[in-house]
Enzyme design. Structure first.
Site: not given
Length: 467
Positions: A279-284, A395, A326, A342
């Site tokens: 679930c990597a985006a946006p990539g921080g 979060c 997915d 995350d």
């Protein structure tokens, strides 16, 4: 008149012979500067509260709400400021208005309610000319056939707010600006004092934090920021675009809330290890892993979000293997040393940035998302080598999406163990380390008194090792 009736009360022809319709009335605001922005703000507020629509989606520059997209950049910024402020202070605003009505508004007068909230927000909380806020709200009522008969009421209520502004602020200062369901939930978990502190913290917009690839102290000095205990750079108040700041074009830093930078730091040394960011985006967090020396695979289900991730990494001069998949179908041939999940969540920890979350999410969403997170985490465990590490984070402020789910998983699995944090290893963040050794941050933490904004996003993060 039925307030839900969309037809005008009287149909009078215009000079050119065309009939006046609600749409044509509302669209004839070119001669009234600022009216289009106030109408757009009312529509967006209505969509958030009544239809649980995400404010981010409605203010998207390409696919947003048509009334919003029709505005110029300055008016778009004004609409965002009005609506986010209205959502932050909504319970107080509603109390202010109710106290100045002889009788409650009719049940079907939601459009009138929202336009009053928008005007009251400008009068009480924003630096807007009072006369303009009143005048535009009255004009908006006149142009809406459903609300035309309430124009005098709008004028009277708002003029009272103007006259009584100081008293209004004092009389509503004790009202908690959170929906009842959310406040009760926070109080039951953290206690009333902590719930009140979170409620007060969300009234202030979040600061902008940056993560630097290297030399964070140097870049904090160059950007006149403050180096936080997390290693992040907190910017002071400024106007303009972040992209205009020194170092952006060179790709030496990226925007990332200080709390969001903590999960990657929990892994410890990264150099030479294989890592997957799910679930990597946006990539921080992907960027953190790469900058720390890991060999990174980034997985993202959405093609659009993956494209955004690719663009962010390109600006930073960082490389990763990008995979569109997915998460539950992701089955690489080689297991990883490190797995970061995350997970998608209710986002209740981000209410300083996204106050609409308080009105678009509810207890049923938290329960549903917790189930999704558990499925994702159980799959994430299958991707790590024996002896490797998994960091789970989200979060959310709700333990249903954090501690409770993690406790259930660890009680069922004998091949996983918690790697507890030691408060002494996290100077300045000791209060964020739970008794079990997880991270649990809240918007009321990281209190600063040096002129920089306080607070963190609410995050939960747990470090696991596969035995």
């Amino acid at each position: 008149m039925d307030l839900n009736d969309q037809r005008p009360a009287q149909k009078k022809p215009q000079k050119n012979g065309r009939r006046i319709t609600p749409a044509s009335l509302e669209n004839q605001h070119e001669d009234k500067p600022g009216l289009a922005a106030r109408i757009a703000a009312s529509r967006l507020l209505s969509a958030v509260i009544d239809k649980k629509t995400s404010l981010d989606g409605m203010t998207d520059s390409q696919h947003g709400n048509p009334a919003y997209l029709a505005l110029n950049d300055a008016d778009r910024a004004l609409v965002r400021a009005i609506v986010t402020t209205a959502l932050r202070f909504l319970p107080r605003l509603e109390a202010m208005i109710a106290a100045r009505l002889d009788t409650p508004l009719p049940e079907g007068a939601r459009a009138l309610h929202h336009s009053l909230i928008i005007a009251a927000t400008q009068i009480v909380y924003l630096d807007s000319p009072d006369h303009s806020a009143v005048d535009l709200a009255v004009e908006q009522a006149h142009r809406d056939p459903r609300n035309r008969r309430f124009a005098k009421l709008v004028n009277a209520v708002l003029r009272r707010l103007v006259r009584e502004k100081s008293a209004v602020l004092e009389e509503t200062s004790g009202i908690v600006c959170l929906p009842d369901w959310f406040y009760r939930r926070l109080s039951s978990v953290y206690g009333e004092p902590a719930a009140n502190a979170i409620a007060e913290a969300q009234l202030q917009p979040a600061a902008i934090d940056l993560t630097a690839k290297a030399d964070a102290a140097l870049w904090a000095e160059r950007l006149q920021g403050f180096l936080l205990p997390t290693g992040s750079i907190r910017l002071g108040a400024f106007s303009g675009a972040v992209s205009a700041l020194e170092g952006f074009e060179e790709g030496v830093w990226w925007v990332q809330d200080a709390a969001a930078s903590l999960p990657v730091k929990m892994f410890g040394m990264l150099k030479g290890k294989t890592a997957v960011d799910l679930c990597a985006a946006p990539g921080g967090k992907t960027a953190q892993l790469i900058a720390g020396g890991a060999v990174v695979t980034a997985v993202e289900q959405s093609a659009n979000r993956l494209k955004r991730l690719e663009g962010n990494l390109a600006r930073l001069g960082l490389e990763a293997t990008l995979v569109q998949s997915d998460l539950l179908a992701f089955a690489p041939q080689t297991l990883f040393d490190l797995v970061l999940l995350d997970a998608p969540c209710s986002s209740t920890g981000t209410i300083r940035r996204h106050p609409d979350v308080l009105y678009t999410k509810g207890p049923e969403d938290i329960a549903k998302l917790a189930g999704v997170q558990e499925k994702l985490l159980r799959h994430a465990v299958t991707l790590v080598k024996p002896g490797g590490s998994i960091v789970f984070s989200n979060c959310s402020l709700d333990p249903v999406e954090g501690e409770e789910m993690m406790s259930r998983l660890l009680n069922e699995r004998d091949d996983l163990q918690r790697v507890p944090l030691l408060p002494s290893d996290w100077p300045g963040l000791e209060e964020a380390v739970t008794p079990l050794g997880d991270f649990r941050t809240s918007p009321a933490m990281l209190r600063l008194d040096n002129g920089f904004a306080s607070g963190l996003d609410g995050f939960y993060a747990c470090h696991l090792r596969r035995i």
